[in-house]
Motif scaffolding. Structure first.
Motif, PDB file in Angstrom:
ATOM      1  N   HIS A  67       0.724  -1.145  -0.051  1.00  0.00           N
ATOM      2  CA  HIS A  67       0.016   0.044   0.081  1.00  0.00           C
ATOM      3  C   HIS A  67       0.913   1.239   0.052  1.00  0.00           C
ATOM      4  N   SER A 153      -8.333  -1.412   1.752  1.00  0.00           N
ATOM      5  CA  SER A 153      -7.308  -0.708   0.996  1.00  0.00           C
ATOM      6  C   SER A 153      -7.832   0.705   1.145  1.00  0.00           C
TER       7      SER A 153
ATOM      8  N   LEU E  46      -2.483  -1.085  -6.912  1.00  0.00           N
ATOM      9  CA  LEU E  46      -3.191  -0.146  -6.172  1.00  0.00           C
ATOM     10  C   LEU E  46      -3.040   1.116  -6.832  1.00  0.00           C
ATOM     11  N   PHE E 103      -8.640  -3.354  -9.185  1.00  0.00           N
ATOM     12  CA  PHE E 103      -8.652  -3.833  -7.764  1.00  0.00           C
ATOM     13  C   PHE E 103     -10.001  -4.397  -7.254  1.00  0.00           C
TER      14      PHE E 103
END
Lengths: 311, 311, 311, 311, 311, 311
Positions: A67, A153, E46, E103
């Motif tokens: 991330h 996320s 991401l 995603f």
């Protein structure tokens, strides 16, 4: 050297100018007046905010590599990435710890401070896996606590409360290990980015979630249990401060709330002083509370006003 | 911790992958095979090319502030600028000197090396005004020596020979003061930028000018007098090297030319060995010269070929 | 919308201007005239010089981590650093290989090219330890071949020949694996930094050393044995090129020298055509050679001129 | 203000130090000695090498947008990209032209110089499409002239000769329009990147190609026809310079070669003086030539040596 | 390979060290425990906060080129600038949309997601002129609503409320088009910069103005009419959340206020739940409101306390 | 030019595309509709937020060189550093002042505005020593006012209130000298970094301290005495604004509180209108106050509620 035929080596001129030397002298005077006491001996370098910024980026990347680090990591490569981020981050940290120790120490010798800095850095490093475990509980608490959250996320990438709690847990570890100035720097970096102001000495249990967050203040001696949820503009603060006989404020005494497990505090509530909010209580929005409440309490502004209405 | 309902905290997958760990292990083996001898004790940091780059920018700005520094400096402000550039540059230098000393030293103690680094840095700083004076003579020599030059500023801003001689004079000072590795780094930075390769140990008198410059090589033990002018691709080199009994090359003996005052060497000329080019000589383009010539000589390929023609 | 009282939302004015649209149109016309043939379908991205620059930095850091990477690595941390550099570098490489394949391919489908790029990248990665071993031999050859060299670190940090051979061996590996455009990009980056121009297809044995280096040119079909040493401005080139019946040059045929083991070629020598320089030969400075010489030859300009002298 | 209890506002100390003020004073003295003549009035800003670097990147991107700009441009978007690159680049240029005019002018007024800068910039902009057309001919000449070239993109991305000729044609246009200092800056940027040194005043016809290029020097008054090909280390230079009665060099007179159409000059050849190389001639490697040759000549070192052999 | 006489190729040492591998292993364990469910197949990248930052800069520059882009644009050049900013910005957006779709999708195939990303990007682009029109109404509302505002440019350059509403309108468009994660990222970037927290799903009419702004929270299902003005620390929030039978919070139901046209809400007011604030109402500072009020209401804390005073 | 055999000079294709030109045209229409009034004549450049950012860094470094500048300054070097920071900072400021004057002026001539900008810059520079003296009093007030503060350096490095007051005092000086737009830009930069929103026109006495600070708003006509302390979320604001007959808000009249010496205002208190808080008063948390209170008042929410309880 005859330079009469080399016309433009320098094109400087006497301009009327700014009177810069007077300003420099004025600032020197200002510094001298305000610096009666000076360190003798070597120059003491201060920790650097910019270095702490970089440190935080490396640590975040090491904790949540997909991330906050590279997004193209595989099982094969991730440990190299994590190890390299740690290596760079911890070497920054060691230098900053050394500076902060040196700054606050009376020691003139360098070697013991270097050793102490290395020890603090190593101890900090070994706490990181446990810190990560607790942070995962915080992120899950956010996912369960916000009906608008649609994925983990999203919470990692888009929630100011996530930044605030990651930075706090790192700052708190440094504070406990003996690097309080660095801890404060981290706390202020988090405050500037999120509007959430948590003193690094505050003790916060797992599964902690702050929603929205702007204006939250959590004071130095606050103790928060497991599974607590706060909203924006909540203050866990001190009441007016006791003074020393000479008028200065007494430092360091417990003066902020204890919030037990499973408490929710809604937006704008102000909880002041060494009070205890009992387990499972719900404190309503804008409530102003300066006394302890038992477990399971449900305090709302409406009730406070209705107290007012029916004397 | 039950995380069964937190789906995407990490999106990593088992890809076939690069076999990265085998490559890392292979490189480790390669390092170990080639590193039989290792330093015991602390890690020894190497000087940094990037730091030397920055150093050179600060020193150039301090030497010629209106050309390599800010362009809006006035008499009032210029000394602040120069002092600040020196301060930053010299503090970079001190650290790099320390590293280079540490690297090449057997000493295990840090303090004497730090002191030596400080002393070298201070001595270097105090040579800078004299270095600047000589550089001004070089720039004037360029102005007078190139019919295409139209201003001193053009020479400072646009001539590779200017960069080469500024960097050389700085590198030479460091070499003399006991920081040869840093001097070599500066020489290679100059070489990469200009195609001019001057060994930092070479001794070069004032009013020196290299025109065009690509391919010029000036060897370690070269001695050049005042007012010498070189063109591109000139080599002041060694002849074949004497060997030690074990076959290795003998190091350090004088093996490059001595070029006396007021000599001009045209493009592509190759001067090899400890020969002397007498004062005021002119060496023509492409000449291949391995013997000394007296003052006032005028050596050209044409003559050499005519020698050939009329044996 | 009435905006009469919002005075300065935009401060644009009709200036006389540059006539920019005419220039843009002119450039469009120029592009259209020169692009009669166009690809149909997707835009094909070109490899990026900047990306290749980064790639080289990561690979150099992975190969020689203490010299080109961090200087504060320990046995404990170095593999993480190397692995992380490789990971980043190879992921850059994979994308650049994909682009170069796509660019030179007639294939319209993306997947096979991605697979091929991954395979080339993986094969390249697994060659790196062997490449490093050969590079170590090159660096040792430099140490033994230059009487001015005082340490291995000096050779790694300060010698243009080191950069040239590191980049060449990486470029050559890519060329052999099927990424010739990337290999050429690397060669040109090396050329710009060092003045040494080695075609990536050239085959070069271990323990190779180029001293000074500016102006060295090594052509596409050159073959160099073990333990060869070159000086600046040496050309291993082609003679005039054979032409096709239509007047265009014939491409790809062997046309550059074969240099056998243990040869030394001094500065400025020019060796042209598919000639063989026999093992252990020494070719003197500025020699012009277009025929083969047997092993152990000692060719110098002096001899050639003496040939001339005594016809 | 009583600050006795605020201990560490500044941590400065009296260290032995560098004696910086003496160095600053020494540099000031050096500047004053070398600057007898000074401009009165405003400070005159010098052109900036860094700004010229940026300018070149914008212009290259405007000329060849898919190779030096973005790689993901479509017919729909390319003109916006080109126009925007031109806008940014030309606004940099206008300021740099203004500075260069101001620097070399006696005018005290700003407005006429600004107008002149705007006019030069506009004229330069309108030459760009024609400059691009000629550059395309150069790139095609490279493709046809190098048997190792496998695509036009390789020539645009990987050939130093491409950079050299693009920069030269831009520099030459500026030189002709009255901005010679900027033109020289561009030429030196090209020289540093490629080892190819072309004076911006040199006149070069279309379809020009330099292969390898390191060490090429093309002098100020050189005139080159169409379809000429040069190799590395070719010099088109002046012979010894005529002197003024006062000993200074005469500036500006024609003193470099005229090279007619379809000439090839091989590596290392040196052509000196105002000689003419007739159309279609081939000049061999390492040839030293100081006289004109008629059209169709084929000059080689071998022949020169054979001349030598058979006097 | 005998390397016994090459002393310092690597200067690594066995230091006591950090025990880094234990930390890396601990973090791996922490990741594995918290990642029971993993995606099979390809790595899913991401979206990148940094990329979204750049996107916002390009979009702001395209919307208000003279304020957020270059300041030296003319009528002649502005469209090139705008087109180029859009081109760069939208190509960033397309990639980020692709990642966000990938995603959150179950699809394994790449092509349909790329097409969907292209479609969302195109639709977003075509909304930009209308978005700009509404933003102009917001800026005019600020000019008319703040007695301290002295120019439109001041509002564009200096008002946090301007940043908040520009970012919200862009985020809202993306949210509506099917890119909610990107929309949230933009909202959090705005929140961090301004202290104003607007959920991207909130519907806000034209001529909207937030003054000062720190601490404002506007929830997911809020609906705001035309010409509404808010001050700092206003909350348009949800009351306590209904829970599912399993104790989790119910997601997505309308739970935030509807604020009709021409309403003003003063600083610190808290409006909670699906209440309606009727057209033209004024809500006083610090008011706590959990029920609807009719059009033209004037609610102040004073009145609420006076309610309390006269029961 | 026949280019039929140069295949890939450009690889562009007709893709379906974004319809970018329609978006560009739409944005142009939007700009034209909202820009009925345009300046005639030259383009007027706007001040740059980025330039103001840099200015603030230089000024902070000049004011507190060891905390915000270099950490390795000695008595010998500090004045060079300060002078150089001032020189760079003030030259940025002069250009930004010129732009802001030009922007808000009707003058068409450049010279008087340049002179005015130089004068404002000089006057600002000469106020800096006095500004520093007052800032030292603020920092001491923080040290004495926060029981959690452990050192002056912590206050300089970690307190948002420090940033807010430094930036305010600089902004206020610029506002007084006639550069209100720049002053507002600085205020907004401070607001974004700290959550503290102080209008640059507000007058604030020495020894001022804001703790935590998020959400503090201090309005344009506020006057604050010596030794005042505020906590987070305090508003010193205006009540509802008087309107002009045409409905627009009346600008510029005194409408914010006067806070006399030695007052403390606790978190969340809201003080509205031109009221006076008498010397030495303490205003409790969350208090809502719209009338003046005499010196020595002690106002708390509890008392206000108790008023309510006992009517």
């Amino acid at each position: 050297m005859d330079t009469s035929n080399t016309p433009e080596l320098s094109a400087l001129v006497d301009t009327a100018g700014l009177g810069l030397s007077a300003v420099v002298a004025g600032l020197r005077t200002s510094r001298e007046v305000t610096n009666k006491i000076r360190y003798r001996g070597e120059i003491r370098e201060l920790p650097s905010r910019e270095a702490m910024h970089k440190l935080l980026q490396h640590l975040q990347a090491a904790l949540f590599p997909t991330h906050y680090g590279h997004t193209d990591l595989s099982d094969e490569t991730i440990d190299y990435f994590v190890g390299s981020q740690l290596n760079t981050g911890l070497s920054i940290l060691k230098e900053q710890v050394r500076r902060s120790l040196y700054f606050s120490s009376d020691l003139q010798e360098d070697a013991p401070l270097r050793e102490q800095a290395a020890r603090i850095t190593r101890d900090f490093a070994h706490q990181l896996p446990a810190v990560r475990d607790v942070l995962v509980s915080d992120i899950q608490a956010a996912y369960h606590g916000d009906p608008a959250a649609s994925s983990i996320s999203e919470i990692l990438l888009c929630y100011p409360g996530t930044t605030a709690i990651i930075y706090h847990r790192l700052a708190h570890a440094l504070h406990q290990l003996g690097a309080p100035l660095l801890a404060r720097l981290i706390a202020d970096i988090a405050h500037s980015a999120t509007g959430i102001d948590i003193h690094p000495a505050a003790q916060i249990g797992p599964s902690f979630f702050i929603d929205h967050g702007t204006g939250v203040v959590i004071g130095e001696t606050t103790i928060i249990g497991r599974n607590v949820r706060l909203y924006q503009a909540v203050t866990l603060g001190a009441k007016r401060f006791p003074q020393e006989p000479d008028g200065s404020l007494v430092k360091g005494i417990p003066r902020h709330p204890i919030v037990e497990d499973d408490v929710v505090v809604y937006a704008g509530a102000t909880l002041l002083g060494r009070i205890t909010i009992g387990r499972g209580s719900v404190i309503g929005g804008n409530v102003w509370l300066t006394h302890s409440v038992p477990a399971g309490s449900n305090v709302s502004q409406a009730e406070m006003l209705s107290d007012c209405r029916q004397p």
